[in-house]
Design an enzyme around this catalytic site. Structure first.
Site, PDB file in Angstrom:
ATOM      1  N   HIS A  77       0.835  -1.210   0.000  1.00  0.00           N
ATOM      2  CA  HIS A  77       0.000   0.000   0.000  1.00  0.00           C
ATOM      3  C   HIS A  77       0.865   1.254   0.000  1.00  0.00           C
ATOM      4  CE1 HIS A  77       0.396   0.835   4.396  1.00  0.00           C
ATOM      5  NE2 HIS A  77       0.309  -0.465   4.565  1.00  0.00           N
ATOM      6  N   ASP A  79       0.066   4.448   1.037  1.00  0.00           N
ATOM      7  CA  ASP A  79      -0.076   5.445   2.102  1.00  0.00           C
ATOM      8  C   ASP A  79       0.694   5.049   3.349  1.00  0.00           C
ATOM      9  OD1 ASP A  79      -2.006   3.308   2.368  1.00  0.00           O
ATOM     10  OD2 ASP A  79      -2.959   4.440   3.968  1.00  0.00           O
ATOM     11  N   GLU A 146      -4.801   2.285   2.785  1.00  0.00           N
ATOM     12  CA  GLU A 146      -4.891   1.068   3.604  1.00  0.00           C
ATOM     13  C   GLU A 146      -5.038   1.408   5.072  1.00  0.00           C
ATOM     14  OE1 GLU A 146      -3.145  -2.319   6.021  1.00  0.00           O
ATOM     15  OE2 GLU A 146      -2.574  -0.210   5.898  1.00  0.00           O
ATOM     16  N   GLU A 147      -4.348   2.438   5.516  1.00  0.00           N
ATOM     17  CA  GLU A 147      -4.239   2.701   6.946  1.00  0.00           C
ATOM     18  C   GLU A 147      -5.505   3.282   7.570  1.00  0.00           C
ATOM     19  OE1 GLU A 147      -1.987   1.525   8.558  1.00  0.00           O
ATOM     20  OE2 GLU A 147      -0.053   1.561   7.543  1.00  0.00           O
ATOM     21  N   HIS A 458       3.277   2.915  13.264  1.00  0.00           N
ATOM     22  CA  HIS A 458       2.192   3.846  13.609  1.00  0.00           C
ATOM     23  C   HIS A 458       2.574   4.799  14.735  1.00  0.00           C
ATOM     24  CE1 HIS A 458      -1.167   1.065  11.797  1.00  0.00           C
ATOM     25  NE2 HIS A 458      -0.110   1.180  11.011  1.00  0.00           N
TER      26      HIS A 458
END
Length: 488
Positions: A77, A79, A146-147, A458
Site C-alpha cells: 500500500h 499510504d 490502507e491505513e 504507527h
C-alpha cells in the site's frame, strides 16, 4: 536525509525506499505518490494504469525461462500513518521523511518512518526496475488508503488482476509467514451537550498525559501499553467524584489505528478545593505511573494551573461521558482458541474530543472472527448509547481465513528453512492486512504475506532493521525464482 541510507545493502531496495520517502503520502492524501508511481512505471516502459479508486497497477513480463510460471501479484500500500511528536515541526503534506541510521535501525526524526508499508513498496519497485533478477510475469498492485479505511482494496474490482498467486509484503517480523489476519470495524459515538457558564471562584487547570509508547492498535494491542484516553478518563473521573471537577475541553489521541499516546484536558475546580485537588491528583498519578512502570517508563502526567475557560460541560452529560468511557472496553477482548498467542478480538479507544458542545469518540474494533467483531462493537455501542450518543458502524472489512494447504506456503516455508536452518513461524496476525478484502473478489488467488522486521509502526518510534531487510531481500528473490509452473 542521510546519504548513508542510499549506500546500504541491498542498494536496490534502500534507494527505492529513499525515493519513495521523499514523496508526501499520508492516508487519503496520496495524489503525489500515485503520480510518482505512475511516472515510475511509465519510465520503465511497462504497462501502467490506475483503476477507478486510484490504485496503481504495473505489469512486467516474465524473465527468460520463467514464462511458464504462474503470474504473481506483488502487493503493497502506498499510504503511510502520519504521526509525529508534539515537539516536532513537520508537515506531512509537503515534506519528505527525514531518515537516519541508528546502529542496525533506520529511523525518522520525530515522525513515523513509513517503512509500513514503504519497504514492501520499495522492494516491488526494485524488482520492476531490475534487469537481472529472475521472476515470473508480475502484476504490481499498489493500493491506496490502507491505513484509514482499506479503501483501495475494498474498491478493487474483480477481473482486473490475472495473477494466480499474491505476495503481500506488509508484515513486520522477518521470521513470520502470515496466512491470516483480523477484520475490523470503526465504531463512532457522537452527541451534543449544553455548555454552562463557569461558576464564580473557580480555578482552571490543564491536565496533560504524554510520553506513552503508542503503537499499532492491532499488532501492539496485547502488550499492556497505556492508552492516553483511558488514563485521562481515570483522572477526570476521580476529580469529578471527589472535587466536582468540570470539563471544558478534551483532545486525546489521533488516528484509529494508533494506540493514543497523548491527551490534553482543560478543566475547572472550585477554588476551595485547590490544594486538596492537586494533592489527590498527585497520588493518583503516582499510582498510574507505578502500574505502568514497566511498559510505559516515559509516561508523563502534568497538572498545571491555566486560564479559566469561558464554558464547561453540563454535569449530567459529563458524568455519563466519564462513566461510558470507563465502561467501554479497550485492549484485548478475547484470545484465539485455535492459534497460540493470537489476539482474536480487541478494541482501541483511539480518539476522544470534547469541545464547543460536541462529543466524538472514535474506536477501531478488530477480530479474526466476524461474529466476535460485531459482538464487541455492539457492546461499545451499548455503552455509548446509554449516555445518549448516536453510534455509527463504518469502514467494516473482513478478516483473512488461513489456508494451511496453500501451495505458495509450501514454497515459502521450504525456502525459509533452507536459508535459515530453522522453520519459520506460520501465523495469523491481529493487524488488518488487505488479503482478506482482496480475496472477496479474487477467491481463487493463493495469498501469503511476509516482510522485514519493523518495530513501533504507527508511532514516531517506528524503525526498520537493516540486517532484517537484507534477510528479507534474499528471501524475496529466492521466492521469485521458485514460483510454481502453470497448471493446465
Amino acid at each position: 536525509m542521510s546519504q548513508d541510507i542510499r549506500n546500504l545493502e541491498p542498494k536496490a531496495l534502500w534507494n527505492k525506499f529513499a525515493d519513495l520517502n521523499a514523496v508526501p503520502r499520508p492516508s487519503k492524501k496520496e495524489g503525489r505518490v500515485i503520480q510518482f508511481m505512475k511516472d515510475f512505471g511509465n519510465s520503465l516502459g511497462l504497462e501502467t494504469f490506475e483503476d477507478e479508486i486510484r490504485n496503481v497497477i504495473i505489469r512486467k513480463p516474465a524473465t527468460k525461462g520463467m514464462e511458464n510460471c504462474k503470474t504473481i501479484v506483488l502487493q503493497g500500500h502506498l499510504d503511510m500513518v502520519h504521526q509525529k511528536n508534539n515537539d516536532t515541526t513537520f508537515d506531512f503534506l509537503t515534506q519528505g521523511i527525514d531518515m537516519y541510521v541508528d546502529g542496525d535501525w533506520i529511523r525518522a526524526r520525530g515522525t513515523t518512518l513509513g517503512a509500513d508499508n514503504g519497504l514492501g513498496v520499495a522492494a516491488i519497485m526494485a524488482i520492476l526496475e531490475s534487469k537481472d533478477i529472475p521472476h515470473p510475469a508480475i502484476e504490481a498492485l499498489f493500493t491506496i488508503d490502507e491505513e484509514t479505511g482499506m479503501t483501495g482494496a475494498l474498491n478493487l474490482k474483480g477481473g482486473i488482476l490475472k495473477g494466480e498467486i499474491l505476495l503481500n509484503l506488509d508484515t513486520e517480523e522477518d521470521d513470520e509467514i502470515d496466512i491470516g489476519c483480523a477484520g475490523g470495524i470503526d465504531v463512532t459515538a457522537t452527541r451534543t451537550y449544553n455548555e454552562e457558564e463557569v461558576p464564580e471562584g473557580s480555578v482552571g487547570y490543564t491536565i496533560t498525559v504524554k510520553g506513552l509508547n503508542g503503537g499499532h492498535s492491532g499488532m501492539d494491542i496485547h502488550k499492556g501499553l497505556g492508552n492516553a484516553n483511558k488514563i485521562m478518563n481515570r483522572l477526570l473521573f476521580d476529580g469529578f467524584e471527589n472535587f466536582g471537577l468540570q470539563i471544558a475541553e478534551i483532545s486525546g489521541g489521533s488516528l484509529r489505528n494508533a494506540i493514543p499516546r497523548e491527551s490534553v484536558a482543560k478543566v475547572i475546580v472550585a477554588g476551595m478545593y485547590d490544594e486538596a485537588f492537586v494533592f489527590d491528583m498527585q497520588e493518583i498519578i503516582n499510582d498510574i505511573k507505578f502500574e505502568f512502570k514497566t511498559t510505559e517508563p516515559n509516561l508523563i502526567i502534568e497538572i498545571v494551573k491555566s486560564d479559566l475557560q469561558s464554558k464547561v460541560m453540563d454535569l449530567g452529560v459529563q458524568e455519563a461521558l466519564l462513566r461510558a468511557i470507563y465502561t467501554a472496553h479497550n485492549g484485548v477482548y478475547r484470545m484465539s482458541a485455535d492459534m497460540d498467542d493470537l489476539v482474536e478480538t480487541s478494541n482501541n479507544i483511539a480518539r476522544v474530543v470534547v469541545a464547543a458542545g460536541e462529543i466524538s469518540i472514535q474506536n477501531l474494533t478488530r477480530s479474526s472472527i466476524e461474529s466476535s467483531k460485531i459482538d464487541l462493537a455492539n457492546g461499545l455501542r451499548s455503552a455509548y448509547e446509554l449516555f445518549g450518543c448516536e453510534v455509527e458502524f463504518g469502514g467494516s472489512y473482513p478478516g483473512w481465513t488461513p489456508n494451511v494447504k496453500s501451495e505458495i506456503l509450501d514454497v515459502l516455508t521450504s525456502i525459509y528453512e533452507n536459508q535459515n536452518s530453522e522453520k519459520p513461524k506460520v501465523v495469523a496476525c491481529h493487524a488488518g492486512l488487505e488479503c482478506g478484502i482482496l480475496g472477496t473478489n479474487y477467491p481463487e488467488m493463493d495469498m501469503i504475506s511476509f516482510g522485514p522486521t519493523i518495530h513501533g509502526a504507527h508511532s514516531p518510534d517506528e524503525r526498520a532493521s537493516i540486517k532484517s531487510s537484507q534477510k528479507f531481500w534474499k528471501f524475496f528473490l529466492e521466492i521469485l525464482a521458485n514460483i510454481p509452473v502453470k497448471t493446465n
